[in-house]
Design a protein around this motif. Sequence first.
Motif, short mmCIF file in Angstrom:
data_model
loop_
_atom_site.label_atom_id
_atom_site.label_comp_id
_atom_site.label_asym_id
_atom_site.label_seq_id
_atom_site.Cartn_x
_atom_site.Cartn_y
_atom_site.Cartn_z
N GLU A 79 -42.18 37.72 52.87
CA GLU A 79 -42.73 36.83 53.88
C GLU A 79 -43.14 37.53 55.17
N PHE A 80 -42.51 38.63 55.55
CA PHE A 80 -42.80 39.17 56.87
C PHE A 80 -44.19 39.76 56.94
N SER A 81 -44.52 40.67 56.08
CA SER A 81 -45.83 41.31 56.15
C SER A 81 -46.54 41.18 54.82
N PRO A 82 -47.72 40.57 54.83
CA PRO A 82 -48.40 40.27 53.58
C PRO A 82 -49.38 41.32 53.13
N LEU A 83 -49.33 42.52 53.72
CA LEU A 83 -50.37 43.49 53.40
C LEU A 83 -50.42 43.81 51.92
N ASN A 84 -49.26 44.05 51.32
CA ASN A 84 -49.26 44.38 49.89
C ASN A 84 -49.79 43.24 49.06
N LEU B 202 -59.08 33.96 63.91
CA LEU B 202 -58.28 33.22 64.89
C LEU B 202 -57.00 33.98 65.21
N PHE B 203 -56.36 34.54 64.18
CA PHE B 203 -55.18 35.37 64.41
C PHE B 203 -55.53 36.55 65.32
N LEU B 204 -56.66 37.17 65.04
CA LEU B 204 -57.07 38.34 65.82
C LEU B 204 -57.35 37.96 67.27
N ALA B 205 -58.05 36.86 67.49
CA ALA B 205 -58.38 36.43 68.85
C ALA B 205 -57.13 36.10 69.66
N LEU B 206 -56.22 35.32 69.06
CA LEU B 206 -54.99 34.96 69.76
C LEU B 206 -54.13 36.18 70.02
N GLY B 207 -54.09 37.11 69.06
CA GLY B 207 -53.31 38.33 69.25
C GLY B 207 -53.84 39.17 70.39
N VAL C 32 -52.41 42.04 65.49
CA VAL C 32 -53.77 42.58 65.61
C VAL C 32 -54.01 43.67 64.57
N VAL C 33 -53.05 44.60 64.44
CA VAL C 33 -53.20 45.70 63.49
C VAL C 33 -53.31 45.16 62.07
N GLU C 34 -52.41 44.25 61.73
CA GLU C 34 -52.42 43.70 60.37
C GLU C 34 -53.70 42.93 60.07
N THR C 35 -54.16 42.14 61.05
CA THR C 35 -55.38 41.35 60.84
C THR C 35 -56.60 42.25 60.69
N ILE C 36 -56.64 43.34 61.47
CA ILE C 36 -57.77 44.27 61.36
C ILE C 36 -57.82 44.89 59.97
#
Length: 325
Positions: free
Chosen positions: A17-22, A51-56, A99-103
């Motif tokens: 749940e924490f990081s969905p990159l994989n 939206l995540f990126l903008a808010l971040g 921001v990093v994850e969304t990018i």
Amino acid sequence: MVMTNRSHRNPSILHVEFSPLNNFMEDNETNSTAGEQNSMGCVQIRIPQELFLALGLISLVENILVVLAIIKNRNLHSPMYYFICCLAVSDMLVSVSNVVETIFMLLHDHGLMDMHPGMLRHLDNVIDVMICSSVVSSLSFLCTIAADRYITIFYALRYHSIMTTQRATAIIVVVWLASITSSILFIVYHTDNAVIVCLVTFFCTTLVFNAVLYLHMFLLAHLHSRRIVVFHKSRRQSTSMKGAMTLTILLGVFIICWGPFFLHLILILTCPTSPFCNCFFRNFNLFLILIICNSLIDPLIYAYRSHELRKTLQELVLCSWCFGV
């Protein structure tokens, strides 16, 4: 782990749940703001990565300005503002990781990046530690700020002898060390339900601690305002009640922003296979938006209400605008 699951799957363990990159790389899906209904009849609201990126980014800029303002203005070099600065840094961890994850997600979504699985796992773990550290440190500094204000009200004459700069520094160091250490342990033992139990217990303890302090301060402010009306007829009545209402708003925002996230954790423990709980899990992105919004709101309710800090922030914004022109 828990904070940034955007893979739209039903998580069964904490680390999923924490990081969905994989998961995102394995099962890439395009987000939209429209609601979708699956075979179980659950309405799933998709939120765009933009939206995540903008808010971040907005949250990151806000909290950076708060930190710079406290560093710049010597009048703000006091324990209270040191704690506010640390809270801003905690919120920055959420913003930076988001921001990093969304990018990375956007780059992969548009076919501009293809990462090696090993590198992806390392990045995933780093983001997890950052987010978990932010959770623990944010909750800890919320309690610290509440305790500092409590001492200010009830032990006003002894405040400077109780909350010295040395003690404030020691508290800050202990909180950050505990947050980072516990975060690493949470990631290492992410498959154990005890991790979720610890997080939920910590949240509930923080909630009770803040509620008790805020309630006591609210009652004192109310009693103080009544005494002023009776004996002095002073305009300070409105000031006292305004301070008490501010404390109530702080606690309310805290519950609204973090409550759904920890309810999600509780449901993972109590009803992971229930159809109702699965529908709740599918809208986890909404809880993430609330958490990011908390990082946006914190600078406003903890820092911008200070005239001295607000004045310094205005100077920073004007200076940056002048240099930009």
